[in-house]
Scaffold this active site. Structure first.
Site, mmCIF file in Angstrom:
data_model
loop_
_atom_site.group_PDB
_atom_site.id
_atom_site.type_symbol
_atom_site.label_atom_id
_atom_site.label_comp_id
_atom_site.label_asym_id
_atom_site.label_seq_id
_atom_site.Cartn_x
_atom_site.Cartn_y
_atom_site.Cartn_z
ATOM 1 N N ARG A 232 45.140 42.589 31.961
ATOM 2 C CA ARG A 232 45.846 42.753 33.219
ATOM 3 C C ARG A 232 46.297 44.200 33.368
ATOM 4 O O ARG A 232 46.793 44.813 32.423
ATOM 5 C CB ARG A 232 47.085 41.842 33.292
ATOM 6 C CG ARG A 232 46.791 40.410 33.738
ATOM 7 C CD ARG A 232 46.447 40.357 35.222
ATOM 8 N NE ARG A 232 46.314 39.006 35.730
ATOM 9 C CZ ARG A 232 45.162 38.393 35.940
ATOM 10 N NH1 ARG A 232 44.037 38.992 35.619
ATOM 11 N NH2 ARG A 232 45.121 37.171 36.451
ATOM 12 N N GLU A 261 44.503 47.811 42.289
ATOM 13 C CA GLU A 261 43.056 47.614 42.435
ATOM 14 C C GLU A 261 42.696 47.442 43.901
ATOM 15 O O GLU A 261 43.420 46.751 44.634
ATOM 16 C CB GLU A 261 42.611 46.387 41.625
ATOM 17 C CG GLU A 261 42.806 46.570 40.129
ATOM 18 C CD GLU A 261 42.364 45.370 39.303
ATOM 19 O OE1 GLU A 261 41.875 44.382 39.895
ATOM 20 O OE2 GLU A 261 42.488 45.411 38.064
ATOM 21 N N HIS A 279 36.957 45.489 37.183
ATOM 22 C CA HIS A 279 37.459 44.143 36.905
ATOM 23 C C HIS A 279 36.292 43.147 36.768
ATOM 24 O O HIS A 279 36.194 42.161 37.482
ATOM 25 C CB HIS A 279 38.411 43.684 38.016
ATOM 26 C CG HIS A 279 39.412 42.679 37.541
ATOM 27 N ND1 HIS A 279 40.707 42.651 37.973
ATOM 28 C CD2 HIS A 279 39.311 41.642 36.661
ATOM 29 C CE1 HIS A 279 41.361 41.652 37.401
ATOM 30 N NE2 HIS A 279 40.534 41.033 36.594
#
Length: 547
Positions: A232, A261, A279
């Site tokens: 994370r 993000e 990601h």
């Protein structure tokens, strides 16, 4: 026959157990606008979506027979969970299906960073043959620090051992016995900082883990250490990491997740010692099949056996019972959060709950789960909810016992929660007083009378004159306002405690100064995430890692 509607790009292979089941009819539709979906949703018992379909409260108003919404993945941001909960619709996800994908991506990032593969590829593909600029390092006989030994961290450790690495594992729930079985060493964060050549992160993002890799931690690490984060964003303080890389103390980093993000920070994107991916931890063909398989299997379990494991919303109870227990649900969650902090942030191995008074005649299953969730949420954050809390307790090897006692504790209703690890035990007793609200009336062996507040200061001290004044004076010097102060003792002149409610958070510097006061043995800042309401919205999906 149960009818299941599947929207978005769900793997057909993953849906096989539903498609082949005699009691289910599966119909596929492309991603539909809400208005179009509203016209047909009333015909279905279950809905399976990915991230494209928006399951709004408006849509659910038209879903007269819908019992289950399944997210073939982890996040449920596209689903109005509160609206589903109010309608008694179970929302499930697939929290464990990305374990292998995230594990392999972590190892790929570690290898790519160690051998500078992305940098070498970029230069070579531009036509420049440069063998001198990309000298890497081997993983063999290096020490890997794994911060978070949950499912993904454990799988990473197993595979890293195959490279001949020495593994140091940190996790509040990691026991010496489990570490021995895995062939790794149980370690503190300080030991990992001091000895690790590579450090990989696999924890949820919580108040406790946010920014855990910061300037202070980095200053303790070996020169030349390398970091991987596929868990994370926010666990690593990105500015601190960049400073450490620029100084030459940290050799490099491989990041798949970021504080914001999509990431746009040029200090991360353009640093030659940092490799980045967008990601991609769960982005494999197999993982996407697994999420479909996982939710499909659970839909069958829910309809055929009424068995639920990965629900992200709360269980249902009658309106009458909920109204009666509502103040205790709030209190139970708070007691759970506080008692685990009193255990000095250690993970418990044993939990005991005792009910007294009129509570023994109530269905306290939800209240029990609420307290257990409060305990586990300190380390597991939003990965624990009211449905999966018992499963997670079993998975972590934590025993729990619930007793209803006919004896009177001096209150119409009284509950007591204790958590233990080894010889250490923390205990809180609490009640709800008519006209006065929730009260903590016992901490360990001390009688007390404290209204739960967001910021609390717990102090253990010697019962000597002037102690209260010294504490108040010191907090005043730091402009920290005291709301209330309560003192408890078992005998005059012996050990005593005081509990203060504060108007703001307490810094580590203040805590350090407090324990310098002669006769003051311990000062611990306690914080509650919710104060006034039982927050069903706080029951969120599992994070990337489930410790």
């Amino acid at each position: 026959m149960y009818k299941v509607l599947v929207t978005d790009g769900i793997s057909q292979t993953g849906l096989k157990c539903l498609v082949d089941h005699a009691n289910f009819i599966v119909e596929r539709q492309p991603t539909l606008p809400t208005d179009e979906l509203k016209k047909i949703i009333g015909d279905y018992d279950a809905l399976i979506v990915r991230s494209q379909t928006k399951v709004t409260g408006e849509l659910l108003e038209a879903a007269g027979r819908l019992r289950v919404i399944a997210r073939a993945g982890v996040g449920v941001d596209n689903i109005d969970v509160n609206a589903a909960t109010k309608k008694g619709i179970i929302v499930i996800n697939a929290p464990g299906a990305n374990t292998i994908a995230a594990t392999e991506h972590t190892l790929a990032m570690m290898l790519a960073m160690a051998r500078k593969i992305p940098q070498a590829h970029q230069k070579t593909s531009c036509g420049e043959w440069d063998r001198n600029s990309f000298k890497g390092v081997e993983l063999y006989k290096k020490t890997l620090g794994v911060v978070g030994m949950g499912k993904i961290g454990t799988e990473v450790a197993k595979r890293a051992k195959g490279f001949g690495m020495n593994i140091l594992g940190f996790d509040p729930y990691l026991t010496e016995d489990r570490a021995k079985k895995l062939g790794i060493t149980k370690a503190s964060l300080d030991l990992i900082a001091a000895e690790a050549d590579f450090i990989t992160i696999h924890t949820p993002l919580t108040n406790d883990t946010r920014g855990i890799i910061n300037d202070e931690f980095l200053s303790k690490t070996k020169k030349g250490v390398r970091f991987v984060n596929c868990a994370r964003g926010g666990i690593i303080d990105e500015k601190a990491l960049v400073r450490a890389i620029q100084s030459g103390h940290v050799a490099g980093a491989a990041l798949d997740v970021f504080e914001k993000e999509p990431v746009a920070d040029p200090e991360l994107l353009q640093n030659p010692n940092i490799i980045v991916t967008p990601h991609l931890g769960a982005s494999t063909v197999e993982a996407q099949e697994k999420v479909a398989e996982e939710v499909s299997a659970e839909i069958v379990e829910i309809f055929e056996k009424q068995s639920i494991q990965n629900a992200v919303n709360m269980p249902q109870m009658s309106g009458e019972t909920q109204a009666k227990l509502q103040p205790y649900l709030v209190l139970g969650d708070q007691v759970g959060q506080l008692v685990i902090q009193l255990l000095k942030n250690s993970a418990p191995t044993k939990i005991e709950i005792n009910y007294y008074g009129d509570l023994i005649d109530e269905d306290t299953e939800l209240l029990t789960r609420t307290m257990l969730r409060g305990v586990l949420s300190y380390h597991l954050s939003d990965s624990v909810n009211l449905i999966n809390v018992l499963h997670l307790l079993k998975e972590q090897g934590v025993s729990y016992n619930v007793q209803k006692n006919a004896t009177n504790k001096g209150f119409a209703n009284y509950l007591e929660l204790s958590v233990s690890q080894g010889d250490e035990t923390a205990r809180i007793g609490a009640t709800v007083l008519n006209g006065y609200g929730a009260r903590i009336v016992k901490i360990n062996q001390y009688r007390i009378d404290v209204k739960p507040e967001k910021y609390l200061l717990y102090i253990k001290h010697q019962d000597v004159p002037g102690m209260i004044g010294k504490v108040g004076s010191l907090l005043g010097d730091y402009q920290i306002n005291i709301g209330t102060m309560q003192v408890g003792r078992t005998e005059v002149g012996g050990e005593a405690i005081m509990v203060l409610t504060l108007d703001k958070t307490l810094g580590t510097e203040v805590s350090r100064e407090l324990v310098q006061i002669p006769g003051l043995d311990e000062a611990q800042f306690l914080e509650l995430s919710n104060v006034d309401t039982f927050d069903a919205g706080r029951i969120e999906p599992q994070a990337v890692e489930s410790v």
